[in-house]
Scaffold this active site. Structure first.
Site, mmCIF file in Angstrom:
data_model
loop_
_atom_site.group_PDB
_atom_site.id
_atom_site.type_symbol
_atom_site.label_atom_id
_atom_site.label_comp_id
_atom_site.label_asym_id
_atom_site.label_seq_id
_atom_site.Cartn_x
_atom_site.Cartn_y
_atom_site.Cartn_z
ATOM 1 N N GLY A 11 0.879 -1.179 0.000
ATOM 2 C CA GLY A 11 0.000 0.000 0.000
ATOM 3 C C GLY A 11 0.904 1.213 0.000
ATOM 4 O O GLY A 11 1.339 1.663 1.067
ATOM 5 N N ALA A 13 0.458 4.412 -1.293
ATOM 6 C CA ALA A 13 -0.048 5.774 -1.523
ATOM 7 C C ALA A 13 0.731 6.683 -0.568
ATOM 8 O O ALA A 13 1.732 6.257 0.007
ATOM 9 C CB ALA A 13 -1.548 5.820 -1.279
ATOM 10 N N VAL A 14 0.250 7.869 -0.319
ATOM 11 C CA VAL A 14 1.052 8.860 0.401
ATOM 12 C C VAL A 14 1.565 8.370 1.759
ATOM 13 O O VAL A 14 2.754 8.538 2.093
ATOM 14 C CB VAL A 14 0.264 10.193 0.505
ATOM 15 N N ARG A 35 -0.894 -2.746 -4.877
ATOM 16 C CA ARG A 35 -1.809 -3.462 -5.783
ATOM 17 C C ARG A 35 -1.424 -3.204 -7.243
ATOM 18 O O ARG A 35 -1.266 -4.120 -8.027
ATOM 19 C CB ARG A 35 -3.256 -3.034 -5.508
ATOM 20 N N SER A 130 -0.396 8.318 13.781
ATOM 21 C CA SER A 130 -0.875 9.702 13.682
ATOM 22 C C SER A 130 0.249 10.622 13.222
ATOM 23 O O SER A 130 1.412 10.388 13.510
ATOM 24 C CB SER A 130 -1.398 10.188 15.027
ATOM 25 N N LYS A 184 -5.963 5.241 19.035
ATOM 26 C CA LYS A 184 -5.823 6.180 17.903
ATOM 27 C C LYS A 184 -7.160 6.867 17.626
ATOM 28 O O LYS A 184 -7.216 8.060 17.333
ATOM 29 C CB LYS A 184 -5.323 5.420 16.661
ATOM 30 N N HIS A 187 -7.678 9.447 20.228
ATOM 31 C CA HIS A 187 -6.775 10.555 19.888
ATOM 32 C C HIS A 187 -7.464 11.482 18.873
ATOM 33 O O HIS A 187 -7.476 12.704 19.024
ATOM 34 C CB HIS A 187 -5.461 9.999 19.313
ATOM 35 N N ASN A 188 -8.048 10.887 17.848
ATOM 36 C CA ASN A 188 -8.711 11.706 16.826
ATOM 37 C C ASN A 188 -9.932 12.419 17.400
ATOM 38 O O ASN A 188 -10.215 13.560 17.040
ATOM 39 C CB ASN A 188 -9.126 10.847 15.636
ATOM 40 N N GLU A 191 -8.759 15.307 19.214
ATOM 41 C CA GLU A 191 -8.338 16.301 18.207
ATOM 42 C C GLU A 191 -9.558 17.126 17.743
ATOM 43 O O GLU A 191 -9.476 18.350 17.620
ATOM 44 C CB GLU A 191 -7.714 15.525 17.052
ATOM 45 N N ARG A 289 -19.662 20.176 13.833
ATOM 46 C CA ARG A 289 -19.293 20.025 12.416
ATOM 47 C C ARG A 289 -20.531 19.658 11.602
ATOM 48 O O ARG A 289 -20.727 20.163 10.494
ATOM 49 C CB ARG A 289 -18.225 18.942 12.247
HETATM 50 P P1 NBP Z 1 -5.564 5.717 0.733
HETATM 51 O O1 NBP Z 1 -6.409 5.605 1.938
HETATM 52 O O2 NBP Z 1 -5.909 6.718 -0.296
HETATM 53 O O3 NBP Z 1 -5.498 4.271 0.017
HETATM 54 C C1 NBP Z 1 -4.801 4.081 -1.186
HETATM 55 C C2 NBP Z 1 -4.035 2.786 -1.145
HETATM 56 O O4 NBP Z 1 -4.929 1.680 -0.915
HETATM 57 C C3 NBP Z 1 -3.350 2.499 -2.475
HETATM 58 O O5 NBP Z 1 -2.116 1.891 -2.207
HETATM 59 C C4 NBP Z 1 -4.328 1.555 -3.140
HETATM 60 O O6 NBP Z 1 -3.748 0.751 -4.149
HETATM 61 C C5 NBP Z 1 -4.732 0.727 -1.969
HETATM 62 N N1 NBP Z 1 -5.936 -0.104 -2.198
HETATM 63 C C6 NBP Z 1 -7.221 0.252 -2.347
HETATM 64 BR BR1 NBP Z 1 -7.832 1.989 -2.403
HETATM 65 N N2 NBP Z 1 -8.067 -0.778 -2.515
HETATM 66 C C7 NBP Z 1 -7.268 -1.866 -2.465
HETATM 67 C C8 NBP Z 1 -7.535 -3.241 -2.563
HETATM 68 N N3 NBP Z 1 -8.766 -3.702 -2.717
HETATM 69 N N4 NBP Z 1 -6.487 -4.088 -2.486
HETATM 70 C C9 NBP Z 1 -5.230 -3.635 -2.326
HETATM 71 N N5 NBP Z 1 -4.913 -2.312 -2.200
HETATM 72 C C10 NBP Z 1 -5.924 -1.443 -2.270
HETATM 73 O O7 NBP Z 1 -4.027 5.915 1.144
HETATM 74 P P2 NBP Z 1 -3.384 6.872 2.261
HETATM 75 O O8 NBP Z 1 -3.970 8.244 2.243
HETATM 76 O O9 NBP Z 1 -1.920 6.696 2.072
HETATM 77 O O10 NBP Z 1 -3.821 6.204 3.643
HETATM 78 C C11 NBP Z 1 -3.504 4.874 3.975
HETATM 79 C C12 NBP Z 1 -4.104 4.532 5.315
HETATM 80 O O11 NBP Z 1 -3.548 5.398 6.297
HETATM 81 C C13 NBP Z 1 -5.611 4.726 5.408
HETATM 82 O O12 NBP Z 1 -6.164 3.707 6.207
HETATM 83 C C14 NBP Z 1 -5.760 6.055 6.073
HETATM 84 O O13 NBP Z 1 -6.991 6.183 6.754
HETATM 85 C C15 NBP Z 1 -4.577 6.044 7.028
HETATM 86 N N6 NBP Z 1 -4.099 7.343 7.442
HETATM 87 C C16 NBP Z 1 -3.981 8.338 6.554
HETATM 88 C C17 NBP Z 1 -3.496 9.589 6.976
HETATM 89 C C18 NBP Z 1 -3.309 10.692 5.986
HETATM 90 O O14 NBP Z 1 -2.933 11.787 6.427
HETATM 91 N N7 NBP Z 1 -3.542 10.485 4.692
HETATM 92 C C19 NBP Z 1 -3.143 9.772 8.293
HETATM 93 C C20 NBP Z 1 -3.225 8.721 9.178
HETATM 94 C C21 NBP Z 1 -3.715 7.516 8.731
HETATM 95 P P3 NBP Z 1 -3.690 1.291 -5.674
HETATM 96 O O15 NBP Z 1 -2.505 2.194 -5.728
HETATM 97 O O16 NBP Z 1 -3.492 0.062 -6.474
HETATM 98 O O17 NBP Z 1 -4.962 1.996 -5.951
#
Ligand code: NBP
Length: 479
Positions: A11, A13-14, A35, A130, A184, A187-188, A191, A289
């Site tokens: 996984g 993403a960011v 993926r 977090s 966690k 915590h949120n 927040e 909110r």
């Molecule tokens: P996202 O929440 O946007 O998820 C994107 C990722 O999930 C990509 O790698 C995507 O793969 C993968 N994915 C999905 Br969508 N469906 C899938 C599936 N069926 N099988 C396999 N992979 C799958 O990414 P994020 O913003 O990096 O957040 C990741 C986690 O961290 C989340 O649970 C989020 O709640 C948590 N979080 C985020 C933050 C923040 O600030 N963003 C902070 C704290 C926690 P792909 O590339 O192939 O589409």
């Protein structure tokens, strides 16, 4: 494959990408999987020089590249995506291997997943993370749950990449199964409450005090140097300073006044309702909110011209700025006291044995609610881990005692001027509820006994009682 990775991230993403880079920057060899392979390739192309990465196109290659016990961090969209990833990886793993869900899962899902994987001999660790994307890269606050024995193999790696305060990592084993994700979540929730209280302070300084956003930024800047010093106060000053480039207006005036939410605040309140813990500060912030986002209802109220107070009155009895600072600090204490009470209640309910002082300790850096204030919470629980509420700890007792006159004046001013301050006023009501010698709950018990024969307890003797009401044909009983 000769070289093996100490940890893998699936996984990318960011959040996953930055966590993977953080591990690599700390000298760990990191296996990578996503993926769709594009993200994996991108990471290696852009940041491959930062450390040693082992990119994998398939789950099988990824698993094969990990040293045992395998440590697989899942960082995908919370919900069905997490289950899909678990279903894909679990059959490829062997006894003692670890799947670490670092996404924002609901703790009940984590409990379910942990139980299912335990039956297969796998360790499932729900880890709250977090700090957003910056935290993931430079040092988040990490709240891992799951089996204690998995922490022995996993903890040192997580502690390496976590934020540090005086060299101490903001990461500790929270407790078994869903404990990490529960903490966690709270915590949120805290927040949300913190942000709502800050917003109310801004609103009062602007509407009652007549200060401009720039001037209020200055006030928050001063407060940040004092006992309110925290990340959220600091960024509030920055947001208020901001001027919109296209209109030249204060940024805060060109943003639609409808706050959004992703759901962890709501989860916190739902869990608190189930546990019977009054987290009114968090609940008010979630509802505030929702109210802000209820455009149709707000328009109907505006169209109907819902009247406000006939004449505005000045803030009486104290200096507005100083009073608002006191109200903000006291209300913040209440919100944190409630959140910690919720953690303690869940810990008891699920047998998690969470150390509340350790939670305050790992929130001191890396996370959104990081604040000086958390040192005092840690000290309070270090002195007495069984503290019924933070409000009775000496430091917090002194703080609310010193604040209460100002706090009351602020709530009066808000009510008299028709300015919504649900955070300040509900915190004060909670405080008064806690200290009340007699609550009108006695009357509610009478009503319940009247219409439903629900019985009541007496103050002067043991037992359950039912009164023979005028409309009642049941006899008065000691039930
Ligand atoms: P996202 O929440 O946007 O998820 C994107 C990722 O999930 C990509 O790698 C995507 O793969 C993968 N994915 C999905 Br969508 N469906 C899938 C599936 N069926 N099988 C396999 N992979 C799958 O990414 P994020 O913003 O990096 O957040 C990741 C986690 O961290 C989340 O649970 C989020 O709640 C948590 N979080 C985020 C933050 C923040 O600030 N963003 C902070 C704290 C926690 P792909 O590339 O192939 O589409």
């Amino acid at each position: 494959m000769s070289q093996k990775a100490q940890i893998g991230v699936t996984g990318l993403a960011v959040m996953g990408r930055n966590l993977a880079r953080n591990f690599a920057r700390h000298g760990h060899t990191v296996a990578l999987h996503n993926r769709s392979y594009g993200r994996t390739k991108e990471l290696v192309e852009e940041f491959g020089h930062e450390g040693t990465f082992l990119p994998a196109e398939t789950a099988e290659q990824f698993v094969a590249s990990l040293e045992r016990p395998r440590r697989v961090v899942i960082m995908v969209k919370a919900g069905p995506a997490t289950d899909a990833v678990i279903d894909e990886f679990a059959p490829l793993l062997e006894e003692g291997d670890m799947l670490i869900d670092a996404g924002n899962a609901h703790y009940a899902d984590t409990r379910r997943r942990e139980a299912a994987l335990k039956a297969k001999g796998l360790h499932f660790v729900g880890a709250g993370v977090s700090g957003g994307e910056e935290g993931a890269l430079h040092g988040p606050s990490i709240m891992p749950g799951g089996p204690k024995e998995s922490y022995d193999a996993l903890g040192p790696l997580l502690e390496d990449i976590a934020a540090k305060v005086d060299g101490e990592p903001c990461c500790v084993h929270v407790g078994p199964d869903g404990a990490g994700h529960f903490v966690k979540m709270v915590h949120n929730g805290i927040e949300y409450a913190d942000m709502q209280l800050i917003a109310e302070a801004y609103d009062l300084l602007r509407q009652v005090g007549g200060l401009s956003p720039q001037e209020i930024a200055g006030v928050f800047g001063e407060w940040n140097a004092g006992r309110l010093g925290s990340y959220l106060i600091e960024i509030t000053a920055e947001v208020l300073k901001q001027v919109d480039a296209s209109s030249g207006k204060p940024f805060v005036d060109i943003v639609a006044d409808q706050a959004e939410q992703k759901g962890t605040g709501r989860w916190t309140v739902q869990a608190a309702l189930d546990l019977g813990v009054p987290v009114s500060g968090i609940a008010e912030s979630v509802f505030a909110r929702a109210l802000s986002g209820g455009a149709d209802v707000r328009k109907a109220a505006a169209d109907a011209g819902l009247p406000g107070p006939s004449a505005g009155s000045e803030h009486v009895g104290g200096d507005l700025r100083a009073d608002v600072e006191q109200a903000l600090f006291a209300s913040k204490i209440v919100a944190y006291a409630q959140g910690f009470q919720q953690i303690q209640a869940a810990s008891k309910e699920y047998g998690w044995a969470i150390d509340p002082g350790a939670m305050a300790k790992i929130w001191r850096a890396g996370c959104i609610i990081r604040a000086k204030f958390l040192d005092f919470i840690k000290q309070a629980y270090d002195k007495n881990p069984e503290l019924a509420t933070l409000l009775v700890d000496d430091y917090f007792l002194d703080a609310v005692s010193g604040a209460q006159d100002a706090w009351r004046r602020v709530v009066v001013t808000a009510a008299q001027q028709g300015i919504p301050a649900p955070g300040f006023s509900s915190a004060l009501a909670y405080y008064d509820g806690l200290r009340a010698k007699r609550l009108p709950a006695a009357l509610i018990q009478g009503q319940r006994d009247f219409f439903g024969a629900h019985t009541y307890r007496r103050v002067d003797k043991e037992g359950s009682f039912h009164t023979l009401w005028a409309t009642d044909d049941r006899p008065e009983v000691d039930a």
